[in-house]
Design a protein around this motif. Structure first.
Motif, PDB file in Angstrom:
ATOM      1  N   SER A  37       0.125   3.868  -2.382  1.00 38.24           N
ATOM      2  CA  SER A  37      -0.665   4.645  -3.337  1.00 38.24           C
ATOM      3  C   SER A  37      -2.113   4.197  -3.332  1.00 38.24           C
ATOM      4  N   LEU A  38      -2.322   2.889  -3.352  1.00 45.22           N
ATOM      5  CA  LEU A  38      -3.678   2.343  -3.384  1.00 45.22           C
ATOM      6  C   LEU A  38      -4.430   2.642  -2.099  1.00 45.22           C
ATOM      7  N   ASN A  39      -3.844   2.343  -0.964  1.00 46.88           N
ATOM      8  CA  ASN A  39      -4.552   2.517   0.309  1.00 46.88           C
ATOM      9  C   ASN A  39      -4.724   3.992   0.667  1.00 46.88           C
ATOM     10  N   PHE A  40      -3.767   4.817   0.297  1.00 44.81           N
ATOM     11  CA  PHE A  40      -3.893   6.263   0.498  1.00 44.81           C
ATOM     12  C   PHE A  40      -5.049   6.811  -0.337  1.00 44.81           C
ATOM     13  N   SER A  41      -5.146   6.351  -1.580  1.00 42.09           N
ATOM     14  CA  SER A  41      -6.233   6.777  -2.459  1.00 42.09           C
ATOM     15  C   SER A  41      -7.584   6.355  -1.885  1.00 42.09           C
ATOM     16  N   LEU A  42      -7.652   5.135  -1.366  1.00 41.35           N
ATOM     17  CA  LEU A  42      -8.898   4.644  -0.760  1.00 41.35           C
ATOM     18  C   LEU A  42      -9.260   5.455   0.483  1.00 41.35           C
ATOM     19  N   ALA A  43      -8.248   5.798   1.276  1.00 35.83           N
ATOM     20  CA  ALA A  43      -8.499   6.578   2.492  1.00 35.83           C
ATOM     21  C   ALA A  43      -9.026   7.971   2.140  1.00 35.83           C
ATOM     22  N   LEU A  44      -8.477   8.570   1.083  1.00 34.20           N
ATOM     23  CA  LEU A  44      -8.979   9.872   0.628  1.00 34.20           C
ATOM     24  C   LEU A  44     -10.407   9.743   0.110  1.00 34.20           C
ATOM     25  N   LYS A  45     -10.660   8.642  -0.572  1.00 34.30           N
ATOM     26  CA  LYS A  45     -12.012   8.392  -1.083  1.00 34.30           C
ATOM     27  C   LYS A  45     -13.007   8.294   0.066  1.00 34.30           C
ATOM     28  N   LYS A  46     -12.597   7.665   1.156  1.00 39.57           N
ATOM     29  CA  LYS A  46     -13.469   7.540   2.325  1.00 39.57           C
ATOM     30  C   LYS A  46     -13.711   8.885   3.007  1.00 39.57           C
ATOM     31  N   LEU A  47     -12.856   9.865   2.692  1.00 41.36           N
ATOM     32  CA  LEU A  47     -13.052  11.223   3.203  1.00 41.36           C
ATOM     33  C   LEU A  47     -13.870  12.064   2.218  1.00 41.36           C
ATOM     34  N   ASN A  48     -14.534  11.349   1.305  1.00 47.72           N
ATOM     35  CA  ASN A  48     -15.416  11.979   0.310  1.00 47.72           C
ATOM     36  C   ASN A  48     -14.669  12.846  -0.695  1.00 47.72           C
ATOM     37  N   LYS A  49     -13.424  12.489  -0.958  1.00 47.28           N
ATOM     38  CA  LYS A  49     -12.667  13.181  -1.987  1.00 47.28           C
ATOM     39  C   LYS A  49     -12.783  12.411  -3.305  1.00 47.28           C
ATOM     40  N   ARG A  50     -12.783  13.153  -4.372  1.00 47.63           N
ATOM     41  CA  ARG A  50     -12.836  12.538  -5.701  1.00 47.63           C
ATOM     42  C   ARG A  50     -11.399  12.242  -6.130  1.00 47.63           C
ATOM     43  N   VAL A  51     -11.090  10.972  -6.321  1.00 45.16           N
ATOM     44  CA  VAL A  51      -9.706  10.555  -6.534  1.00 45.16           C
ATOM     45  C   VAL A  51      -9.591   9.705  -7.796  1.00 45.16           C
ATOM     46  N   LEU A  52      -8.574  10.003  -8.594  1.00 42.54           N
ATOM     47  CA  LEU A  52      -8.197   9.147  -9.719  1.00 42.54           C
ATOM     48  C   LEU A  52      -6.778   8.658  -9.461  1.00 42.54           C
ATOM     49  N   LEU A  53      -6.611   7.346  -9.387  1.00 36.02           N
ATOM     50  CA  LEU A  53      -5.295   6.738  -9.199  1.00 36.02           C
ATOM     51  C   LEU A  53      -4.798   6.270 -10.561  1.00 36.02           C
ATOM     52  N   PHE A  54      -3.659   6.794 -10.971  1.00 37.13           N
ATOM     53  CA  PHE A  54      -3.112   6.523 -12.303  1.00 37.13           C
ATOM     54  C   PHE A  54      -1.819   5.732 -12.134  1.00 37.13           C
TER      55      PHE A  54
END
Length: 287
Positions: A37-54
């Motif tokens: 969950s954490l690393n997937f969220s970071l990878a999406l963030k690096k693709l310039n996506k706005r991500v909230l991990l809950f």
């Protein structure tokens, strides 16, 4: 009022988007769900996506531990100390926003109607500020977590090649299928010591789902059994940042790109009933 919360409020006012809700779950604990969950969220963030991990593994959440930081606030502060959801968001590495699970709180669905309505109202506003809201669920499935799972747009199942992991994953999927006829399931095979093992693991799970549940899951990706992951956990640093060129990091990057491409190719459209309305429905149904 902190500056981060104020900036987020301003962004909410300016945007009219609707985040996609994703639940990440596993049939049993210890399969690397929160790490994914954490690393997937970071990878999406690096693709310039706005991500909230809950972190919804309330009382057992470990996102803070994996990051190596201690959040000032958690979801407990929202319910017990009257903090707003924007106030309890912590900004982690790479600018990733996340909400810590904290301790000392039971289940969200055990709350009184007033507290839950406040939660629904504020969460609905947050959905306007992000592209993806990712819920890291607790391991397994309960009556309460099932309500949350039935509300999201999509579910990512984390399993490993171990027979017990696959069996527990199938049981969790079956519980959801009984209550939701159209839920989409994406499978990630973690800790595969060979690529072929990852594919055969997915094939076995997929065959069983097709035969008994009439569902056709999608293989989102395979993460190798990489020693880098454990080293990163020990160092409390997400493996994507700890060793960006490791096999595990390359796999999570491929998975995130595949996920984003899949959304764009399918021209993803939100379901007629948004996540917030579905969640409220299941809360009231369980009263």
């Amino acid at each position: 009022m902190n500056d981060q919360a104020e900036r987020l409020r301003e962004r909410i006012k300016a945007l009219r988007t609707q985040a996609k809700s994703i639940a990440i779950m596993s049939g049993k604990g210890g399969v690397g769900k929160s790490n994914f969950s954490l690393n997937f969220s970071l990878a999406l963030k690096k693709l310039n996506k706005r991500v909230l991990l809950f972190d919804l593994d309330i009382g057992m959440g470990n996102i803070d531990i994996l990051i190596g930081e201690s959040s000032r606030y958690s979801i407990v502060d929202f319910f017990e100390n009257q903090q707003s959801l924007t106030d309890i968001i912590t900004t982690g590495p790479c600018g990733l926003d996340y909400i810590s699970g904290g301790t000392g709180l039971g289940t969200i669905f055990s709350l009184n109607e007033e507290k839950f309505q406040r939660f629904i109202d504020e969460l609905g506003l947050l959905f306007k500020a992000y592209d993806f809201v990712i819920f890291d669920m607790g391991a397994g499935i309960s009556e309460d977590s099932l309500r949350f799972l039935l509300s999201v747009d999509e579910i990512i199942i984390i399993t490993t090649p171990e027979p017990t992991s696959m069996t527990d994953a199938y049981s969790a999927i079956k519980s959801i299928c009984v209550n939701h006829e159209t839920m989409q399931f994406l499978i990630v095979v973690n800790r595969a010591f060979h690529h072929d093992v990852g594919h055969s693991t997915f094939d076995r799970l997929s065959t069983t789902m097709t035969q008994f549940l009439k569902r056709n899951p999608t293989l989102l990706g395979i993460i190798p059994d990489d020693s880098t992951i454990m080293k990163a956990v020990i160092n409390q640093n997400p493996f994507l940042l700890y060793q960006p060129n490791s096999q595990a990091s390359k796999a999570i990057v491929r998975i995130s790109k595949e996920y984003v491409n899949r959304q764009e190719l399918n021209n993803f459209v939100q379901e007629p009933t948004p996540f917030i309305l579905k969640l409220k429905h299941f809360f009231m149904k369980g009263r």
